[in-house]
Design a protein around this motif. Structure first.
Motif, PDB file in Angstrom:
ATOM      1  N   GLU A 123      47.232  69.078  15.986  1.00  0.00           N
ATOM      2  CA  GLU A 123      48.899  68.327  16.726  1.00  0.00           C
ATOM      3  C   GLU A 123      49.447  69.338  16.239  1.00  0.00           C
ATOM      4  O   GLU A 123      50.064  69.697  17.449  1.00  0.00           O
ATOM      5  CB  GLU A 123      49.028  66.897  16.020  1.00  0.00           C
ATOM      6  N   ARG A 124      49.428  70.267  15.176  1.00  0.00           N
ATOM      7  CA  ARG A 124      50.499  71.164  14.674  1.00  0.00           C
ATOM      8  C   ARG A 124      50.462  72.213  15.960  1.00  0.00           C
ATOM      9  O   ARG A 124      50.947  72.768  16.579  1.00  0.00           O
ATOM     10  CB  ARG A 124      50.125  71.460  13.678  1.00  0.00           C
ATOM     11  N   ALA A 125      49.051  72.986  16.639  1.00  0.00           N
ATOM     12  CA  ALA A 125      49.064  73.615  17.566  1.00  0.00           C
ATOM     13  C   ALA A 125      49.176  73.354  18.729  1.00  0.00           C
ATOM     14  O   ALA A 125      50.176  73.659  19.792  1.00  0.00           O
ATOM     15  CB  ALA A 125      47.291  73.745  17.330  1.00  0.00           C
ATOM     16  N   ILE A 126      49.441  71.852  19.057  1.00  0.00           N
ATOM     17  CA  ILE A 126      49.473  71.433  20.336  1.00  0.00           C
ATOM     18  C   ILE A 126      51.230  71.566  20.500  1.00  0.00           C
ATOM     19  O   ILE A 126      52.358  71.572  21.101  1.00  0.00           O
ATOM     20  CB  ILE A 126      49.642  70.076  20.809  1.00  0.00           C
ATOM     21  N   GLU A 127      51.787  71.166  19.342  1.00  0.00           N
ATOM     22  CA  GLU A 127      53.633  71.059  18.979  1.00  0.00           C
ATOM     23  C   GLU A 127      53.577  72.360  19.223  1.00  0.00           C
ATOM     24  O   GLU A 127      54.849  72.236  19.712  1.00  0.00           O
ATOM     25  CB  GLU A 127      53.882  70.034  17.901  1.00  0.00           C
ATOM     26  N   ASP A 128      53.766  73.221  18.524  1.00  0.00           N
ATOM     27  CA  ASP A 128      53.514  74.926  18.455  1.00  0.00           C
ATOM     28  C   ASP A 128      53.870  75.680  19.717  1.00  0.00           C
ATOM     29  O   ASP A 128      54.627  76.206  19.988  1.00  0.00           O
ATOM     30  CB  ASP A 128      52.890  75.194  17.042  1.00  0.00           C
ATOM     31  N   ALA A 129      52.584  75.437  20.579  1.00  0.00           N
ATOM     32  CA  ALA A 129      52.613  76.106  21.855  1.00  0.00           C
ATOM     33  C   ALA A 129      53.957  75.225  22.914  1.00  0.00           C
ATOM     34  O   ALA A 129      54.124  75.710  23.418  1.00  0.00           O
ATOM     35  CB  ALA A 129      51.265  75.827  22.317  1.00  0.00           C
ATOM     36  N   LEU A 130      53.611  74.125  22.758  1.00  0.00           N
ATOM     37  CA  LEU A 130      54.256  73.287  23.240  1.00  0.00           C
ATOM     38  C   LEU A 130      56.127  74.236  23.373  1.00  0.00           C
ATOM     39  O   LEU A 130      56.815  73.754  24.021  1.00  0.00           O
ATOM     40  CB  LEU A 130      54.934  71.416  23.682  1.00  0.00           C
ATOM     41  N   ALA A 131      56.154  73.790  21.751  1.00  0.00           N
ATOM     42  CA  ALA A 131      57.568  74.604  21.360  1.00  0.00           C
ATOM     43  C   ALA A 131      57.984  75.878  22.161  1.00  0.00           C
ATOM     44  O   ALA A 131      59.220  76.976  22.333  1.00  0.00           O
ATOM     45  CB  ALA A 131      57.724  74.292  19.924  1.00  0.00           C
ATOM     46  N   ARG A 132      56.852  76.993  21.657  1.00  0.00           N
ATOM     47  CA  ARG A 132      56.652  78.151  21.880  1.00  0.00           C
ATOM     48  C   ARG A 132      57.344  78.207  23.441  1.00  0.00           C
ATOM     49  O   ARG A 132      57.547  79.173  24.048  1.00  0.00           O
ATOM     50  CB  ARG A 132      55.592  79.359  21.583  1.00  0.00           C
TER      51      ARG A 132
END
Length: 264
Positions: A123-132
């Motif tokens: 979940e952290r990786a997905i949220e970070d990728a969306l934000a980037r």
């Protein structure tokens, strides 16, 4: 770079690929420095996309070998390779109804055990990728309703969620407006990964790439820094067009060659 005599990271040694009775990629060697951004330049049909598919293991070379840390890709297997290496194709698409978050979450599949659910790390990786990739506000939107540029950013977010050490991109700036081209390449060049990226825009390659490999008719025509490679004679020979190239200012380490195209 080598560690105890073993090549570190992604490397191709004299790889060749044939199709339709002709050589598409002819004996190319490439060993990017870990963490560097390498641009692939050349006209349509020069072998850029095929070389990227060889580097990813999607295609097998007719001769030569592609390795990760000295191990040939076939020996590593697809799952192990996917944990290290992410790919963004030029024309990625799907007929399945997926949200943007679903697409990005596909990047976590290689890191999961079969039939297991997502983890907090996923979940952290997905949220970070969306934000980037500036897609957080599109996360619950259908991928099919996105513009071409937004779809491309979603696939790049999926690759970032994969947390790769090597990243391969085939003309990722297609369909993007100028601001998103610059934002995307700034993001990619700043990642702590080894990147090989096929581009058409010579000025973008000069701005963001540490090294450039120029392909012509499947062969490596030139390889070096942007200042070494992006020259008027080379552009005339490879692309058949006239240009004026302004060389970088030697006093400015951040400066780069600038290309102006001339009418015939």
């Amino acid at each position: 770079m080598t560690v105890h005599g073993v090549p570190e990271g992604l490397a191709a040694e004299r790889v060749t690929r044939r199709a339709g009775g002709r050589l598409i990629v002819d004996g190319i060697t490439l060993a990017p420095r870990p963490g560097s951004t390498v641009g692939l330049l050349g006209p349509n049909g020069s072998g850029k996309s095929t070389l990227l598919r060889l580097l990813s293991g999607v295609l097998a070379p007719a001769a030569g070998v592609v390795t990760l840390d000295g191990v040939p890709l076939p020996r590593l297997g697809r799952r192990t390779t996917a944990r290290r290496l992410a790919v963004v194709d030029q024309h990625a698409t799907t007929q399945v109804e997926l949200t943007v978050r679903d697409v990005v979450a596909l990047g976590r599949v290689p890191h999961r055990r079969p039939w297991s659910g997502g983890t907090p790390e996923d979940e952290r990786a997905i949220e970070d990728a969306l934000a980037r990739t500036s897609l957080t506000d599109r996360a619950d939107q259908s991928w099919h309703t996105l513009s071409g540029g937004e779809r491309q950013r979603a696939h790049i977010a999926r690759a970032l969620a994969q947390a790769p050490r090597e990243l391969l991109l085939d003309e990722p700036t297609n369909h993007l407006d100028i601001q998103h081209q610059l934002d995307l390449l700034t993001l990619i060049a700043g990642l702590p990964v080894t990147t090989v990226i096929a581009l058409h825009d010579l000025n973008l390659a000069a701005m963001f790439c540490d090294e450039i490999l120029v392909l012509k008719e499947g062969r490596a025509y030139a390889h070096g820094t942007p200042a070494d490679v992006i020259t008027e004679p080379l552009i005339a020979e490879v692309y058949g067009v006239r240009t004026r190239v302004t060389p970088p200012d030697p006093a400015d380490p951040l400066d780069h060659p600038s290309v102006r195209f001339l009418r015939s």
